[in-house]
Design an enzyme around this catalytic site. Structure first.
Site, mmCIF file in Angstrom:
data_model
loop_
_atom_site.group_PDB
_atom_site.id
_atom_site.type_symbol
_atom_site.label_atom_id
_atom_site.label_comp_id
_atom_site.label_asym_id
_atom_site.label_seq_id
_atom_site.Cartn_x
_atom_site.Cartn_y
_atom_site.Cartn_z
ATOM 1 N N ARG A 19 11.600 -6.923 5.660
ATOM 2 C CA ARG A 19 11.401 -5.485 5.429
ATOM 3 C C ARG A 19 12.316 -4.600 6.273
ATOM 4 O O ARG A 19 12.457 -4.793 7.474
ATOM 5 C CB ARG A 19 9.927 -5.145 5.730
ATOM 6 C CG ARG A 19 9.590 -3.678 5.588
ATOM 7 C CD ARG A 19 8.132 -3.481 5.295
ATOM 8 N NE ARG A 19 7.298 -3.421 6.476
ATOM 9 C CZ ARG A 19 6.000 -3.127 6.439
ATOM 10 N NH1 ARG A 19 5.406 -2.903 5.292
ATOM 11 N NH2 ARG A 19 5.305 -3.104 7.543
ATOM 12 N N ARG A 31 -1.423 -8.375 14.043
ATOM 13 C CA ARG A 31 -1.847 -7.442 12.981
ATOM 14 C C ARG A 31 -2.706 -8.171 11.949
ATOM 15 O O ARG A 31 -3.676 -7.613 11.444
ATOM 16 C CB ARG A 31 -0.616 -6.815 12.314
ATOM 17 C CG ARG A 31 0.022 -5.732 13.174
ATOM 18 C CD ARG A 31 1.472 -5.541 12.845
ATOM 19 N NE ARG A 31 1.692 -4.866 11.579
ATOM 20 C CZ ARG A 31 2.854 -4.891 10.925
ATOM 21 N NH1 ARG A 31 3.873 -5.557 11.409
ATOM 22 N NH2 ARG A 31 2.983 -4.248 9.803
ATOM 23 N N ARG A 66 -9.705 1.290 8.625
ATOM 24 C CA ARG A 66 -9.376 -0.092 8.967
ATOM 25 C C ARG A 66 -10.488 -0.764 9.748
ATOM 26 O O ARG A 66 -10.355 -1.931 10.104
ATOM 27 C CB ARG A 66 -8.128 -0.104 9.824
ATOM 28 C CG ARG A 66 -6.871 -0.496 9.054
ATOM 29 C CD ARG A 66 -5.745 -0.199 9.972
ATOM 30 N NE ARG A 66 -4.560 -0.942 9.858
ATOM 31 C CZ ARG A 66 -3.445 -0.464 9.300
ATOM 32 N NH1 ARG A 66 -3.454 0.663 8.671
ATOM 33 N NH2 ARG A 66 -2.355 -1.157 9.358
ATOM 34 N N LYS A 100 0.834 -1.215 0.000
ATOM 35 C CA LYS A 100 0.000 0.000 0.000
ATOM 36 C C LYS A 100 0.866 1.262 0.000
ATOM 37 O O LYS A 100 0.643 2.179 -0.780
ATOM 38 C CB LYS A 100 -0.908 0.061 1.247
ATOM 39 C CG LYS A 100 -1.863 -1.088 1.409
ATOM 40 C CD LYS A 100 -2.752 -0.900 2.646
ATOM 41 C CE LYS A 100 -2.028 -0.805 3.958
ATOM 42 N NZ LYS A 100 -1.546 -2.074 4.518
ATOM 43 N N ARG A 152 11.153 -2.223 11.565
ATOM 44 C CA ARG A 152 10.137 -1.513 12.339
ATOM 45 C C ARG A 152 9.834 -2.346 13.571
ATOM 46 O O ARG A 152 9.820 -3.576 13.486
ATOM 47 C CB ARG A 152 8.886 -1.348 11.473
ATOM 48 C CG ARG A 152 8.344 0.051 11.474
ATOM 49 C CD ARG A 152 7.290 0.231 10.451
ATOM 50 N NE ARG A 152 6.040 -0.416 10.816
ATOM 51 C CZ ARG A 152 4.987 -0.474 10.026
ATOM 52 N NH1 ARG A 152 5.032 0.070 8.837
ATOM 53 N NH2 ARG A 152 3.889 -1.077 10.416
HETATM 54 P P1 ADP Z 1 0.930 -1.950 8.094
HETATM 55 O O1 ADP Z 1 -0.041 -1.686 6.986
HETATM 56 O O2 ADP Z 1 2.179 -2.581 7.608
HETATM 57 O O3 ADP Z 1 0.317 -2.654 9.259
HETATM 58 P P2 ADP Z 1 0.786 0.836 9.053
HETATM 59 O O4 ADP Z 1 1.899 1.800 9.116
HETATM 60 O O5 ADP Z 1 -0.331 1.137 8.120
HETATM 61 O O6 ADP Z 1 1.467 -0.577 8.703
HETATM 62 O O7 ADP Z 1 0.163 0.631 10.521
HETATM 63 C C1 ADP Z 1 0.952 0.357 11.658
HETATM 64 C C2 ADP Z 1 0.081 0.324 12.915
HETATM 65 O O8 ADP Z 1 -0.515 1.621 13.129
HETATM 66 C C3 ADP Z 1 -1.089 -0.641 12.893
HETATM 67 O O9 ADP Z 1 -0.712 -1.965 13.269
HETATM 68 C C4 ADP Z 1 -2.038 0.010 13.908
HETATM 69 O O10 ADP Z 1 -1.630 -0.259 15.236
HETATM 70 C C5 ADP Z 1 -1.843 1.495 13.658
HETATM 71 N N1 ADP Z 1 -2.813 2.032 12.652
HETATM 72 C C6 ADP Z 1 -2.503 2.566 11.439
HETATM 73 N N2 ADP Z 1 -3.616 2.976 10.791
HETATM 74 C C7 ADP Z 1 -4.655 2.671 11.613
HETATM 75 C C8 ADP Z 1 -6.065 2.819 11.516
HETATM 76 N N3 ADP Z 1 -6.657 3.347 10.417
HETATM 77 N N4 ADP Z 1 -6.825 2.395 12.555
HETATM 78 C C9 ADP Z 1 -6.275 1.854 13.666
HETATM 79 N N5 ADP Z 1 -4.957 1.668 13.815
HETATM 80 C C10 ADP Z 1 -4.139 2.081 12.816
#
Ligand code: ADP
Length: 222
Positions: A127, A171, A88, A15, A160
């Site tokens: 990653r 996740r 999400r 993404k 990360r």
């Molecule tokens: P990835 O898609 O690899 O999980 P992100 O950077 O999008 O990585 O998200 C990392 C973390 O940030 C998620 O595991 C969650 O804890 C939090 N997060 C990100 N976006 C949201 C969202 N829209 N709602 C709730 N938690 C979020």
């Protein structure tokens, strides 16, 4: 051209990579809620500290906090965006529906990047993320190592903190339980808006499909 776009998909489905490339090509702001929350956390704001408590264990940050961050972003920047990792949950999707209704700016496109769990795990364990510019790389694919330098900005590359086996399992659980229902939400409330794309393809192949969905005329001219 479409300018209110959502990119959905499991961790490591690409993404961020695709959103950043499309943002540069089409001039639509790339908004990653994960990056916004990490930046609040590194600034040490109250919201960031609260969000970090959830993110660290791989759980979703509560809807109220995420909606606050997104609402503030739209108020400051206007309703043109490429959301990466938002919404999400169905609650977040409904709140976004309301935010957009208030400014009479309907959603244009929802893209779902699909990837199976074996491929997801392989990508996450390989990653590396730049602490400077946030760019991500497949370590073995690019011949890069933890602690090495970012080819883009020279910053330090690191894993990360949530890219570990245990946190990934959580996740993925959160993705299946909370985010997959968002797909059903858009399919029922906005038929035809959601497009499924196979994220196991190469990055360039995915980019061609996505850019054609965003703007066929502009994609042909590239
Ligand atoms: P990835 O898609 O690899 O999980 P992100 O950077 O999008 O990585 O998200 C990392 C973390 O940030 C998620 O595991 C969650 O804890 C939090 N997060 C990100 N976006 C949201 C969202 N829209 N709602 C709730 N938690 C979020």
């Amino acid at each position: 051209m479409k300018e209110r776009i959502i990119l959905l998909g499991p961790p490591a489905s690409g993404k961020g990579t695709q959103a950043s490339r499309m943002s540069k090509a089409f001039g639509i702001p790339h908004v990653s809620t994960g990056a916004l929350l990490r930046s609040e956390a590194s600034l040490g704001t109250e919201l960031g500290r609260e969000a970090d408590r959830w993110t660290r264990g791989g759980s979703l940050v509560p809807d109220g906090l995420v909606i606050r961050v997104v609402g503030d972003w739209i108020a400051a920047n206007g309703p043109r965006f490429l959301f990466d990792g938002f919404p999400r949950t169905v609650g977040q999707a409904k709140s976004l529906d309301e935010l957009l209704r208030d400014v009479s700016a309907p959603l244009d496109l929802v893209i779902l990047l699909e990837l199976d769990p074996v491929e997801i795990r392989g990508r996450i364990m390989d990653r590396l993320t730049c602490r400077g510019c946030g760019e991500t790389y497949g370590g073995s694919l690019h011949g890069l190592e933890n602690g090495g330098s970012c080819p883009t900005c020279g910053g330090k590359l690191a894993r990360r903190s949530d890219d570990t086996e245990d946190v990934l399992a959580e996740r993925l659980r959160a993705y299946c339980e909370s985010t997959l229902p968002v797909v059903a939400h858009y399919e029922s409330t906005n038929p035809g808006i959601l497009h499924r794309v196979d994220a196991a393809q190469g990055s360039d192949a995915i980019y061609s499909v996505l850019s054609a969905l965003v703007d066929w005329e502009m994609q042909k001219a590239e």
